[in-house]
Motif scaffolding. Structure first.
Motif, PDB file in Angstrom:
ATOM      1  N   GLY A  74     -13.616 -17.719  10.434  1.00  0.00           N
ATOM      2  CA  GLY A  74     -14.250 -18.658  10.616  1.00  0.00           C
ATOM      3  C   GLY A  74     -13.523 -19.911  10.761  1.00  0.00           C
ATOM      4  N   TRP A  75     -13.767 -20.967  11.633  1.00  0.00           N
ATOM      5  CA  TRP A  75     -12.911 -22.194  11.406  1.00  0.00           C
ATOM      6  C   TRP A  75     -13.884 -23.455  11.202  1.00  0.00           C
ATOM      7  N   ILE A  76     -13.229 -24.392  10.792  1.00  0.00           N
ATOM      8  CA  ILE A  76     -13.923 -25.656  10.452  1.00  0.00           C
ATOM      9  C   ILE A  76     -13.168 -26.860  10.913  1.00  0.00           C
ATOM     10  N   ALA A  77     -13.904 -27.608  12.025  1.00  0.00           N
ATOM     11  CA  ALA A  77     -12.993 -28.852  12.681  1.00  0.00           C
ATOM     12  C   ALA A  77     -13.271 -29.818  11.652  1.00  0.00           C
ATOM     13  N   MET A  78     -12.119 -30.421  11.317  1.00  0.00           N
ATOM     14  CA  MET A  78     -12.143 -31.628  10.345  1.00  0.00           C
ATOM     15  C   MET A  78     -11.609 -32.884  10.977  1.00  0.00           C
ATOM     16  N   ILE A 105     -26.349 -14.933   7.954  1.00  0.00           N
ATOM     17  CA  ILE A 105     -25.171 -14.931   8.705  1.00  0.00           C
ATOM     18  C   ILE A 105     -24.063 -15.230   7.873  1.00  0.00           C
ATOM     19  N   LEU A 106     -24.034 -16.563   7.407  1.00  0.00           N
ATOM     20  CA  LEU A 106     -22.978 -16.907   6.585  1.00  0.00           C
ATOM     21  C   LEU A 106     -22.879 -15.964   5.064  1.00  0.00           C
ATOM     22  N   PRO A 132      -9.462 -22.786   7.985  1.00  0.00           N
ATOM     23  CA  PRO A 132     -10.323 -21.790   7.941  1.00  0.00           C
ATOM     24  C   PRO A 132     -11.673 -22.337   7.216  1.00  0.00           C
ATOM     25  N   PHE A 133     -12.663 -21.558   7.395  1.00  0.00           N
ATOM     26  CA  PHE A 133     -14.028 -21.586   6.851  1.00  0.00           C
ATOM     27  C   PHE A 133     -13.816 -21.104   5.305  1.00  0.00           C
ATOM     28  N   LEU A 134     -14.269 -22.000   4.422  1.00  0.00           N
ATOM     29  CA  LEU A 134     -14.456 -21.518   3.007  1.00  0.00           C
ATOM     30  C   LEU A 134     -15.898 -21.588   2.449  1.00  0.00           C
ATOM     31  N   ALA A 135     -16.337 -20.632   1.527  1.00  0.00           N
ATOM     32  CA  ALA A 135     -17.542 -20.516   1.216  1.00  0.00           C
ATOM     33  C   ALA A 135     -18.198 -21.600   0.804  1.00  0.00           C
ATOM     34  N   SER A 136     -17.193 -22.764   0.370  1.00  0.00           N
ATOM     35  CA  SER A 136     -17.935 -23.828   0.163  1.00  0.00           C
ATOM     36  C   SER A 136     -18.451 -24.653   1.349  1.00  0.00           C
ATOM     37  N   GLN A 148     -18.620 -10.042   3.141  1.00  0.00           N
ATOM     38  CA  GLN A 148     -18.054  -8.702   3.869  1.00  0.00           C
ATOM     39  C   GLN A 148     -17.113  -8.823   5.032  1.00  0.00           C
ATOM     40  N   ASN A 149     -16.709 -10.288   5.182  1.00  0.00           N
ATOM     41  CA  ASN A 149     -15.890 -10.216   6.258  1.00  0.00           C
ATOM     42  C   ASN A 149     -14.393  -9.723   5.988  1.00  0.00           C
ATOM     43  N   ASP A 150     -13.818  -9.181   7.344  1.00  0.00           N
ATOM     44  CA  ASP A 150     -12.508  -8.419   7.189  1.00  0.00           C
ATOM     45  C   ASP A 150     -11.448  -9.556   7.676  1.00  0.00           C
ATOM     46  N   PRO A 151     -10.739 -10.199   6.758  1.00  0.00           N
ATOM     47  CA  PRO A 151      -9.825 -11.331   7.276  1.00  0.00           C
ATOM     48  C   PRO A 151      -8.773 -11.040   8.502  1.00  0.00           C
TER      49      PRO A 151
END
Length: 160
Positions: free
Chosen positions: A57-61, A42-43, A8-12, A49-52
């Motif tokens: 959002g996803w981050i590929a690692m 956008i971020l 999952p995307f993190l604010a960091s 305000q996102n509704d989980p």
């Protein structure tokens, strides 16, 4: 490419994502600083305000290194919007884009959306080919002057 995970995307992650978009689009397409500012906006909105249950959002690692992203956000009660789809140059051409797109679309379907839309530019030929192969339809195309350059803006859509 070693094992790639999606988390999952993190604010960091926001600063990295803004920098990647700004750097890659400036280098590859001549975009000016207004593009990075758009990504930052956008971020910031997503973080605030996102509704989980309906947005993700996803981050590929690859190990500890970020190499891509994709987001599903609400565009309307029954319509999702794909945003911030990015692969670092070294991660392209290895199936990761297809994997990210499938993950995002599956989430949108499971979250109850009937369809998805996205906005891109004609110059993103590999991404457009990926969308078409996944069943997306080009619904609008028009010349624009954005981010300091002349572009052909495209809108795509798919029924889920």
């Amino acid at each position: 490419m070693s094992e790639v995970t999606l988390r999952p995307f993190l604010a960091s992650d926001a600063a990295w994502l803004v920098k990647q978009h700004q750097t890659l689009y400036a280098r590859d397409e001549g975009f000016d600083e207004t593009f990075g500012a758009l990504v930052a906006d956008i971020l910031a909105e997503f973080v605030a305000q996102n509704d989980p249950a309906r947005e993700r959002g996803w981050i590929a690692m690859e190990g500890e290194r970020r190499i891509g992203s994709i987001f599903c956000v609400r565009a309307g009660p029954r319509t999702a919007k794909l945003r911030l789809f990015l692969l670092t140059p070294e991660s392209r051409g290895k199936g990761l884009g297809k994997r990210l797109l499938k993950t995002c679309m599956a989430f949108a379907r499971a979250a109850g959306y009937d369809d998805m839309q996205l906005w891109t530019h004609e110059s993103h030929r590999a991404a457009c080919a990926l969308y078409a192969a996944a069943g997306w339809r080009l619904v609008d195309s028009r010349p624009v002057h954005s981010f300091g350059v002349d572009l052909v803006e495209q809108s795509w859509r798919i029924d889920l």
